[in-house]
Design a protein around this motif. Structure first.
Motif, PDB file in Angstrom:
ATOM      1  N   GLY A 108       0.860  -1.436   0.432  1.00  0.00           N
ATOM      2  CA  GLY A 108      -0.499  -0.145  -0.001  1.00  0.00           C
ATOM      3  C   GLY A 108       1.233   1.165  -0.445  1.00  0.00           C
ATOM      4  O   GLY A 108       1.781   1.223   0.532  1.00  0.00           O
ATOM      5  N   THR A 109       0.323   1.796  -0.989  1.00  0.00           N
ATOM      6  CA  THR A 109       0.852   3.344  -0.332  1.00  0.00           C
ATOM      7  C   THR A 109       0.200   4.729  -0.634  1.00  0.00           C
ATOM      8  O   THR A 109      -1.342   3.847  -0.290  1.00  0.00           O
ATOM      9  CB  THR A 109       1.608   3.707  -2.423  1.00  0.00           C
ATOM     10  OG1 THR A 109       0.256   4.256  -2.960  1.00  0.00           O
ATOM     11  CG2 THR A 109       2.461   2.822  -2.489  1.00  0.00           C
ATOM     12  N   PRO A 110       0.205   6.096  -0.284  1.00  0.00           N
ATOM     13  CA  PRO A 110      -1.193   6.645   0.491  1.00  0.00           C
ATOM     14  C   PRO A 110      -1.462   6.967  -1.111  1.00  0.00           C
ATOM     15  O   PRO A 110      -3.168   7.182  -0.699  1.00  0.00           O
ATOM     16  CB  PRO A 110      -0.357   8.604  -0.053  1.00  0.00           C
ATOM     17  CG  PRO A 110       0.734   7.966   0.999  1.00  0.00           C
ATOM     18  CD  PRO A 110       1.256   6.649  -0.078  1.00  0.00           C
ATOM     19  N   THR A 111      -1.905   6.790  -2.389  1.00  0.00           N
ATOM     20  CA  THR A 111      -2.333   6.838  -3.380  1.00  0.00           C
ATOM     21  C   THR A 111      -3.533   5.440  -3.250  1.00  0.00           C
ATOM     22  O   THR A 111      -4.722   5.861  -3.614  1.00  0.00           O
ATOM     23  CB  THR A 111      -1.473   6.507  -4.792  1.00  0.00           C
ATOM     24  OG1 THR A 111      -0.641   8.158  -4.739  1.00  0.00           O
ATOM     25  CG2 THR A 111      -2.802   6.850  -5.567  1.00  0.00           C
ATOM     26  N   THR A 112      -3.015   4.413  -3.056  1.00  0.00           N
ATOM     27  CA  THR A 112      -3.477   2.932  -2.474  1.00  0.00           C
ATOM     28  C   THR A 112      -4.661   3.150  -1.647  1.00  0.00           C
ATOM     29  O   THR A 112      -6.207   2.522  -1.931  1.00  0.00           O
ATOM     30  CB  THR A 112      -2.771   1.792  -2.989  1.00  0.00           C
ATOM     31  OG1 THR A 112      -2.546   1.650  -1.583  1.00  0.00           O
ATOM     32  CG2 THR A 112      -2.311   1.678  -4.376  1.00  0.00           C
ATOM     33  N   PHE A 113      -4.425   3.851  -0.810  1.00  0.00           N
ATOM     34  CA  PHE A 113      -5.171   3.700   0.450  1.00  0.00           C
ATOM     35  C   PHE A 113      -6.090   4.795   0.738  1.00  0.00           C
ATOM     36  O   PHE A 113      -7.161   4.552   0.671  1.00  0.00           O
ATOM     37  CB  PHE A 113      -3.998   4.591   2.084  1.00  0.00           C
ATOM     38  CG  PHE A 113      -3.393   3.496   2.481  1.00  0.00           C
ATOM     39  CD1 PHE A 113      -3.307   1.952   1.756  1.00  0.00           C
ATOM     40  CD2 PHE A 113      -2.417   3.673   3.714  1.00  0.00           C
ATOM     41  CE1 PHE A 113      -2.574   1.036   2.365  1.00  0.00           C
ATOM     42  CE2 PHE A 113      -1.758   2.581   4.801  1.00  0.00           C
ATOM     43  CZ  PHE A 113      -1.562   0.999   3.282  1.00  0.00           C
ATOM     44  N   ILE A 114      -6.118   5.041   0.116  1.00  0.00           N
ATOM     45  CA  ILE A 114      -7.265   6.890  -0.368  1.00  0.00           C
ATOM     46  C   ILE A 114      -8.544   5.947  -0.996  1.00  0.00           C
ATOM     47  O   ILE A 114      -9.678   6.225  -1.721  1.00  0.00           O
ATOM     48  CB  ILE A 114      -6.762   8.203  -1.256  1.00  0.00           C
ATOM     49  CG1 ILE A 114      -5.761   8.859  -0.322  1.00  0.00           C
ATOM     50  CG2 ILE A 114      -7.237   8.653  -1.241  1.00  0.00           C
ATOM     51  CD1 ILE A 114      -5.329  10.037  -1.133  1.00  0.00           C
ATOM     52  N   LEU A 115      -8.071   5.491  -2.203  1.00  0.00           N
ATOM     53  CA  LEU A 115      -8.896   4.229  -3.275  1.00  0.00           C
ATOM     54  C   LEU A 115      -9.635   3.497  -1.938  1.00  0.00           C
ATOM     55  O   LEU A 115     -10.891   3.149  -2.704  1.00  0.00           O
ATOM     56  CB  LEU A 115      -8.338   3.832  -4.845  1.00  0.00           C
ATOM     57  CG  LEU A 115      -9.135   2.886  -4.899  1.00  0.00           C
ATOM     58  CD1 LEU A 115     -10.396   4.246  -5.976  1.00  0.00           C
ATOM     59  CD2 LEU A 115      -8.494   3.048  -6.814  1.00  0.00           C
ATOM     60  N   GLU A 116      -8.590   2.695  -1.700  1.00  0.00           N
ATOM     61  CA  GLU A 116      -9.293   1.706  -0.764  1.00  0.00           C
ATOM     62  C   GLU A 116     -10.328   2.171   0.421  1.00  0.00           C
ATOM     63  O   GLU A 116     -11.619   2.226   0.681  1.00  0.00           O
ATOM     64  CB  GLU A 116      -8.197   0.860   0.092  1.00  0.00           C
ATOM     65  CG  GLU A 116      -7.617  -0.304  -0.764  1.00  0.00           C
ATOM     66  CD  GLU A 116      -6.266  -0.818   0.245  1.00  0.00           C
ATOM     67  OE1 GLU A 116      -5.338  -1.214   0.025  1.00  0.00           O
ATOM     68  OE2 GLU A 116      -5.654   0.086   1.040  1.00  0.00           O
ATOM     69  N   GLU A 117      -9.755   3.851   0.988  1.00  0.00           N
ATOM     70  CA  GLU A 117     -11.409   4.171   1.308  1.00  0.00           C
ATOM     71  C   GLU A 117     -12.251   4.657   0.965  1.00  0.00           C
ATOM     72  O   GLU A 117     -13.647   4.436   1.356  1.00  0.00           O
ATOM     73  CB  GLU A 117     -10.708   4.948   2.224  1.00  0.00           C
ATOM     74  CG  GLU A 117      -9.493   4.722   3.236  1.00  0.00           C
ATOM     75  CD  GLU A 117      -8.540   5.516   4.277  1.00  0.00           C
ATOM     76  OE1 GLU A 117      -8.795   7.029   3.921  1.00  0.00           O
ATOM     77  OE2 GLU A 117      -7.412   5.387   4.512  1.00  0.00           O
ATOM     78  N   ARG A 118     -11.908   5.341  -0.154  1.00  0.00           N
ATOM     79  CA  ARG A 118     -13.324   5.781  -0.806  1.00  0.00           C
ATOM     80  C   ARG A 118     -14.757   4.668  -1.455  1.00  0.00           C
ATOM     81  O   ARG A 118     -15.252   4.860  -1.361  1.00  0.00           O
ATOM     82  CB  ARG A 118     -13.193   6.501  -2.130  1.00  0.00           C
ATOM     83  CG  ARG A 118     -12.098   7.767  -1.797  1.00  0.00           C
ATOM     84  CD  ARG A 118     -11.646   9.157  -2.674  1.00  0.00           C
ATOM     85  NE  ARG A 118     -11.469  10.028  -2.496  1.00  0.00           N
ATOM     86  CZ  ARG A 118     -11.506  11.125  -2.708  1.00  0.00           C
ATOM     87  NH1 ARG A 118     -11.438  11.528  -4.053  1.00  0.00           N
ATOM     88  NH2 ARG A 118     -10.944  12.550  -2.353  1.00  0.00           N
ATOM     89  N   ILE A 119     -13.729   3.504  -1.664  1.00  0.00           N
ATOM     90  CA  ILE A 119     -14.475   1.931  -2.174  1.00  0.00           C
ATOM     91  C   ILE A 119     -14.997   1.460  -0.825  1.00  0.00           C
ATOM     92  O   ILE A 119     -16.478   1.138  -0.602  1.00  0.00           O
ATOM     93  CB  ILE A 119     -13.377   1.052  -2.848  1.00  0.00           C
ATOM     94  CG1 ILE A 119     -13.232   1.783  -4.237  1.00  0.00           C
ATOM     95  CG2 ILE A 119     -14.312   0.548  -3.116  1.00  0.00           C
ATOM     96  CD1 ILE A 119     -13.881   2.243  -5.154  1.00  0.00           C
ATOM     97  N   ALA A 120     -14.445   2.031  -0.017  1.00  0.00           N
ATOM     98  CA  ALA A 120     -15.179   1.325   1.800  1.00  0.00           C
ATOM     99  C   ALA A 120     -16.693   1.828   2.124  1.00  0.00           C
ATOM    100  O   ALA A 120     -17.370   2.314   1.758  1.00  0.00           O
ATOM    101  CB  ALA A 120     -14.127   1.733   3.030  1.00  0.00           C
TER     102      ALA A 120
END
Ligand code: PLP
Length: 393
Positions: free
Chosen positions: A57-69
């Motif tokens: 994970g990177t800050p970019t993937t974490f943001i998308l993960e949070e938005r999909i959640a």
């Protein structure tokens, strides 16, 4: 700020001091450098309080993960390189030799192929169930049954199951439920609270982000969303061991498309209903398969959960229509292109043979699936109308 459309745009991402750009940045990494040995020894990947390695994970993937959640009404999300990989991850993380998985007969075809080949080689059996026959499903459950896949609406033939009843049965029998939520996309209904009363939800929701969240017809990505941390943790460990990280540029493109997702979903929904109504009036159509229309099996189940529908539907054409005419019609379409997938800007059409598609097909004949793009609905109806004589010739 309660509306999902708004929450997909405004998110508690913190930009760097003095650079509050509209879009979050693209962080790329395999290596992440630790400030000292103590930090390396205490590296923390469990709950996103730190970064260890690009794959995790990177800050970019974490943001998308949070938005999909957020989109799915879940609490944790994992990203994988395709929708099919999301299905694979769930199976690999939760099933072992001797287990059985139940899959609806109208599931996304490659989900069934995965079970027929890979899962079978690992000693995991599967059975296909009729998504509209709950009693039949109950009869298939044995002590070996571990997981039930759900799709609402199902692929191509679009039958919409009684999701709350399915979930109640699974809960009663102690089985894990996984929904392939690509059709609903988090917009048609909340998979973790299907009735809106907090009493009924799936354990896992997967999505092909390839479809609505991307919306471009140019990205392959999948997500696996949960609400229970221990289940997420099991999935996360398998995810890490399998090495399914995402490239940051693709993640960025999905982040860029998400804010317009609800608008695109509704636009394609409206076009699909307009074109479906037009098709319903054509004498070649034996049955219209769109969950928002009464002719679709499971329509009442759709009505109980949703007002929205994805922009795709199928028509069952008269079995007496020769294939050569069918092919001439499909080749004669100008705006509708021949191709798989959906939810992109370009309208797509695919013919399916019901006999190869279903264990026990309810109809004979060819099914043609229309996936609406973002062109004007009037132009798309005119396109079908100009090619229709080829079906009759
Ligand atoms: C497209 C699709 C998938 C797979 O997505 P890919 O990213 O193409 O692997 C899974 N489930 C459903 C219902 C789909 O329509």
């Amino acid at each position: 700020m309660t509306d999902l459309t708004t929450r997909l745009i405004h998110h508690p991402y913190q930009p760097p001091e003095g650079f509050d750009a509209v879009m979050p940045p693209v962080h790329k990494a395999s290596t992440v450098i630790f400030p000292n040995v103590a930090a390396l020894r205490q590296r923390q990947w469990r709950d996103k309080t730190g970064y260890t390695y690009g794959l995790h994970g990177t800050p970019t993937t974490f943001i998308l993960e949070e938005r999909i959640a957020t989109l799915e009404g879940g609490l944790q999300t994992l990203l994988v390189p395709s929708g099919l990989a999301a299905i694979s991850l769930v199976n690999m993380a939760l099933l072992r030799s001797g287990d059985e998985v139940l899959i609806p007969d109208n599931a996304y075809g490659p989900n069934k192929e995965l079970a027929r080949h890979e899962l079978a080689r690992w000693g995991i059996t599967h059975r296909l169930y009729d998504p509209l026959d709950l009693r039949g499903l109950a009869g298939l459950i044995t002590p070996a049954t571990r997981l039930i896949w759900i799709e609402a609406a199902g692929s191509v033939t679009m039958e919409f199951p009684d999701v709350p009843a399915l979930l109640a049965l699974a809960r009663e029998r102690g089985l894990t439920t996984a929904l392939d939520n690509t059709w609903g996309a988090g917009l048609a209904f909340n998979p973790f609270d299907v009735l809106g009363d907090g009493a009924s939800g799936v354990d896992i929701s997967v999505q092909a982000l390839t479809k609505f969240p991307s919306g471009g017809g140019d990205i392959l990505m999948g997500s696996v969303t949960t609400r229970e941390f221990s289940l997420h943790h099991t999935l996360k460990l398998s995810h890490m061991r399998m090495g399914w990280g995402m490239g940051a540029n693709d993640v960025e493109l999905v982040l860029r498309s998400l804010p317009s997702m609800a608008l695109r979903y509704d636009a394609q929904d409206a076009s699909a209903r307009a074109l479906a109504s037009w098709w319903a009036a054509q004498p070649e159509v034996v049955q219209l398969l769109h969950p928002a229309f009464a002719s679709c099996p499971g329509h009442a189940n759709w009505q109980a959960l949703c007002t929205r529908a994805a922009g795709l539907f199928s028509v069952v054409l008269d079995a007496r229509i020769e294939q050569v005419k069918m092919d001439a019609f499909l080749n004669g379409l100008k705006l509708f292109k021949l191709g798989y997938s959906w939810a992109g800007p370009v309208s797509l059409v695919v013919p399916y043979d019901l006999v190869t598609l279903r264990q026990r097909p309810s109809w004979s004949g060819t099914v043609v699936r229309f996936a609406l793009g973002l062109e004007s609905a009037a132009d798309l109806i005119a396109d079908c109308a100009q090619a229709l004589p080829l079906l009759r010739a």
